[in-house]
Design a protein around this motif. Structure first.
Motif, PDB file in Angstrom:
ATOM      1  N   ALA A 188       0.820  -1.208   0.000  1.00 16.15           N
ATOM      2  CA  ALA A 188       0.000   0.000   0.000  1.00 16.15           C
ATOM      3  C   ALA A 188       0.854   1.258   0.000  1.00 16.15           C
ATOM      4  N   SER A 189       2.025   1.198   0.609  1.00 17.41           N
ATOM      5  CA  SER A 189       2.901   2.369   0.633  1.00 17.41           C
ATOM      6  C   SER A 189       3.360   2.773  -0.763  1.00 17.41           C
ATOM      7  N   GLU A 190       3.513   1.794  -1.649  1.00 10.33           N
ATOM      8  CA  GLU A 190       4.010   2.069  -2.998  1.00 10.33           C
ATOM      9  C   GLU A 190       2.893   2.152  -4.031  1.00 10.33           C
ATOM     10  N   ALA A 191       1.811   1.407  -3.840  1.00 15.12           N
ATOM     11  CA  ALA A 191       0.780   1.298  -4.873  1.00 15.12           C
ATOM     12  C   ALA A 191      -0.223   2.445  -4.851  1.00 15.12           C
ATOM     13  N   ILE A 192      -0.393   3.092  -3.710  1.00 14.99           N
ATOM     14  CA  ILE A 192      -1.415   4.137  -3.594  1.00 14.99           C
ATOM     15  C   ILE A 192      -0.733   5.494  -3.434  1.00 14.99           C
ATOM     16  N   PRO A 193      -0.797   6.373  -4.428  1.00 18.52           N
ATOM     17  CA  PRO A 193      -0.204   7.703  -4.288  1.00 18.52           C
ATOM     18  C   PRO A 193      -0.960   8.528  -3.240  1.00 18.52           C
ATOM     19  N   THR A 194      -0.218   9.197  -2.392  1.00 19.67           N
ATOM     20  CA  THR A 194      -0.839  10.036  -1.369  1.00 19.67           C
ATOM     21  C   THR A 194      -1.600  11.199  -2.000  1.00 19.67           C
ATOM     22  N   GLU A 195      -1.107  11.696  -3.130  1.00 23.48           N
ATOM     23  CA  GLU A 195      -1.790  12.802  -3.805  1.00 23.48           C
ATOM     24  C   GLU A 195      -3.185  12.393  -4.264  1.00 23.48           C
ATOM     25  N   LEU A 196      -3.343  11.133  -4.670  1.00 20.34           N
ATOM     26  CA  LEU A 196      -4.650  10.667  -5.112  1.00 20.34           C
ATOM     27  C   LEU A 196      -5.647  10.646  -3.955  1.00 20.34           C
ATOM     28  N   LEU A 197      -5.204  10.251  -2.792  1.00 16.77           N
ATOM     29  CA  LEU A 197      -6.087  10.246  -1.629  1.00 16.77           C
ATOM     30  C   LEU A 197      -6.452  11.674  -1.218  1.00 16.77           C
ATOM     31  N   GLU A 198      -5.478  12.575  -1.281  1.00 16.42           N
ATOM     32  CA  GLU A 198      -5.768  13.966  -0.931  1.00 16.42           C
ATOM     33  C   GLU A 198      -6.758  14.587  -1.908  1.00 16.42           C
ATOM     34  N   GLY A 204     -14.544  15.786  -1.331  1.00 15.73           N
ATOM     35  CA  GLY A 204     -15.605  15.501  -0.365  1.00 15.73           C
ATOM     36  C   GLY A 204     -15.843  14.042  -0.081  1.00 15.73           C
ATOM     37  N   ALA A 205     -14.997  13.142  -0.593  1.00 14.55           N
ATOM     38  CA  ALA A 205     -15.172  11.713  -0.337  1.00 14.55           C
ATOM     39  C   ALA A 205     -14.686  11.368   1.056  1.00 14.55           C
ATOM     40  N   GLY A 206     -15.456  10.539   1.763  1.00 14.05           N
ATOM     41  CA  GLY A 206     -15.052  10.083   3.082  1.00 14.05           C
ATOM     42  C   GLY A 206     -13.965   9.024   2.991  1.00 14.05           C
ATOM     43  N   GLU A 207     -13.443   8.640   4.164  1.00 17.61           N
ATOM     44  CA  GLU A 207     -12.340   7.689   4.172  1.00 17.61           C
ATOM     45  C   GLU A 207     -12.772   6.318   3.650  1.00 17.61           C
ATOM     46  N   TRP A 208     -13.950   5.840   4.067  1.00 25.00           N
ATOM     47  CA  TRP A 208     -14.405   4.539   3.623  1.00 25.00           C
ATOM     48  C   TRP A 208     -14.724   4.545   2.129  1.00 25.00           C
ATOM     49  N   ARG A 209     -15.316   5.613   1.651  1.00 30.48           N
ATOM     50  CA  ARG A 209     -15.613   5.686   0.221  1.00 30.48           C
ATOM     51  C   ARG A 209     -14.327   5.752  -0.587  1.00 30.48           C
ATOM     52  N   THR A 210     -13.346   6.500  -0.106  1.00 31.12           N
ATOM     53  CA  THR A 210     -12.057   6.561  -0.794  1.00 31.12           C
ATOM     54  C   THR A 210     -11.389   5.199  -0.815  1.00 31.12           C
ATOM     55  N   PHE A 211     -11.475   4.509   0.312  1.00 26.14           N
ATOM     56  CA  PHE A 211     -10.845   3.190   0.382  1.00 26.14           C
ATOM     57  C   PHE A 211     -11.521   2.191  -0.557  1.00 26.14           C
ATOM     58  N   LEU A 212     -12.851   2.156  -0.547  1.00 28.91           N
ATOM     59  CA  LEU A 212     -13.574   1.155  -1.336  1.00 28.91           C
ATOM     60  C   LEU A 212     -13.542   1.450  -2.838  1.00 28.91           C
ATOM     61  N   SER A 213     -13.608   2.723  -3.206  1.00 24.25           N
ATOM     62  CA  SER A 213     -13.706   3.060  -4.625  1.00 24.25           C
ATOM     63  C   SER A 213     -12.360   3.286  -5.297  1.00 24.25           C
ATOM     64  N   ILE A 214     -11.342   3.652  -4.546  1.00 29.56           N
ATOM     65  CA  ILE A 214     -10.039   3.974  -5.143  1.00 29.56           C
ATOM     66  C   ILE A 214      -8.953   3.018  -4.644  1.00 29.56           C
ATOM     67  N   SER A 215      -8.741   2.999  -3.345  1.00 27.81           N
ATOM     68  CA  SER A 215      -7.592   2.272  -2.795  1.00 27.81           C
ATOM     69  C   SER A 215      -7.710   0.771  -3.009  1.00 27.81           C
ATOM     70  N   LEU A 216      -8.901   0.229  -2.817  1.00 28.47           N
ATOM     71  CA  LEU A 216      -9.055  -1.219  -2.918  1.00 28.47           C
ATOM     72  C   LEU A 216      -8.741  -1.727  -4.321  1.00 28.47           C
ATOM     73  N   ARG A 217      -9.086  -0.932  -5.340  1.00 26.15           N
ATOM     74  CA  ARG A 217      -8.764  -1.343  -6.713  1.00 26.15           C
ATOM     75  C   ARG A 217      -7.262  -1.352  -6.949  1.00 26.15           C
TER      76      ARG A 217
END
Length: 309
Positions: A188-198, A204-217
């Motif tokens: 996760a440290s390498e695969a998920i850019p921090t800029e994308l989460l920011e 306006g996306a919450g943490e769970w929505r960000t995780f399920l729709s972006i990070s999990l993929r």
């Protein structure tokens, strides 16, 4: 005053450039072949395939043919289908019960371990909190401790809780996978850019929505890798069920086949080595299928982070 200027026709200049480039294209060096590396790879291949070949060949033999023929060649009768029928029907179909128990332990135990590894690894990789270094030290220490060293303390704890000889005695310890947690942490440290989460948080996306729709993929290759590791570990788990379970109805395949194999050493016991070998062959088929089906996801996960942007 006149000056002679020699010009080269465009077609002639083009031919010269092509002639100059041809040696460069044709002079590309081929990858060198190492005889030592090829020999070592061949030895590893033979070492890996010979047990599988032996298992398949001997699963085609009857009890008599198994004891009277060469181990790496077929006997007179091809009895694979008869052995499969006898394996699944022997002792009122207890093999199918053991197979179902193993699936239960894998789905609940390995599935839960994968879920906890994903959540924990993602949180440790993308969130800062006090004690993060301490958690890292605990995870590394847990990886270094072999599971057999924790089996007896785990048995004593579950015995006081009254959970021995139940499926929970196998499922609950299987939920903890320090290696899976560490793998998801680093991935996760390498695969998920921090800029994308920011950017998702600014939209306006919450943490769970960000995780399920972006990070999990983005974590899917790592998730498949953890699933394979935890599935194989739970499927082949032997020592923990051995000390936790006494009721044969809750045995996994590893303990059940070992009980069949030990029948020949008991007084009045029936030797069913052909069923033990056939059951072992049926046991590894789901693992082989899982690796073949998930191979492309696993390979993409191994290649992730290999290209520097």
């Amino acid at each position: 005053m006149s000056t002679d200027v020699t010009t080269t026709p465009p077609s002639t200049a083009r031919r010269r450039r092509l002639t100059t480039l041809r040696p460069r294209v044709g002079s590309r060096e081929r990858p060198r072949r190492s005889a030592v590396l090829t020999a070592v790879t061949g030895i590893v291949l033979v070492y890996s395939l010979v047990p599988l070949v032996w298992l398949f060949i001997n699963a085609t033999k009857t009890q008599e043919g198994l004891l009277s023929s060469f181990g790496l060649w077929f006997a007179g009768d091809f009895a694979l289908w008869d052995n499969i029928v006898q394996t699944v029907s022997y002792d009122d179909g207890i093999f199918l019960r053991w197979f179902a128990n193993t699936l239960l332990y894998v789905v609940v135990g390995a599935g839960g371990a994968t879920f906890l590894a994903i959540i924990g690894g993602y949180a440790l990789a993308k969130f800062d909190f006090p004690g993060k270094r301490g958690v890292f030290a605990v995870v590394i220490g847990a990886i270094a401790v072999p599971g057999t060293a924790l089996a007896v303390p785990t048995f004593l704890m579950f015995s006081r809780m009254g959970l021995t000889n139940t499926p929970w005695a196998v499922i609950i310890p299987s939920l903890i996978s320090p290696f899976g947690l560490y793998l998801m942490w680093t991935f996760a440290s390498e695969a998920i850019p921090t800029e994308l989460l920011e950017a998702a948080r600014m939209d306006g996306a919450g943490e769970w929505r960000t995780f399920l729709s972006i990070s999990l993929r983005l974590l899917s290759p790592g998730v498949v890798t953890v699933v394979l590791f935890t599935t194989v570990a739970t499927w082949n788990n032997y020592f923990l069920p051995l000390i936790m379970l006494k009721d044969p109805d809750w045995y996994p395949l590893t303990i059940g086949l070992n009980a069949w194999n030990a029948q020949a050493a008991t007084a009045g016991g029936e030797a069913i080595f052909n069923l033990v070998i056939t059951g072992s062959l049926l046991t590894i088929v789901p693992l082989i299928a899982a690796f073949l089906l998930l191979q492309r996801y696993w390979q993409s996960g191994l290649a992730a982070g290999s290209v520097k942007e």
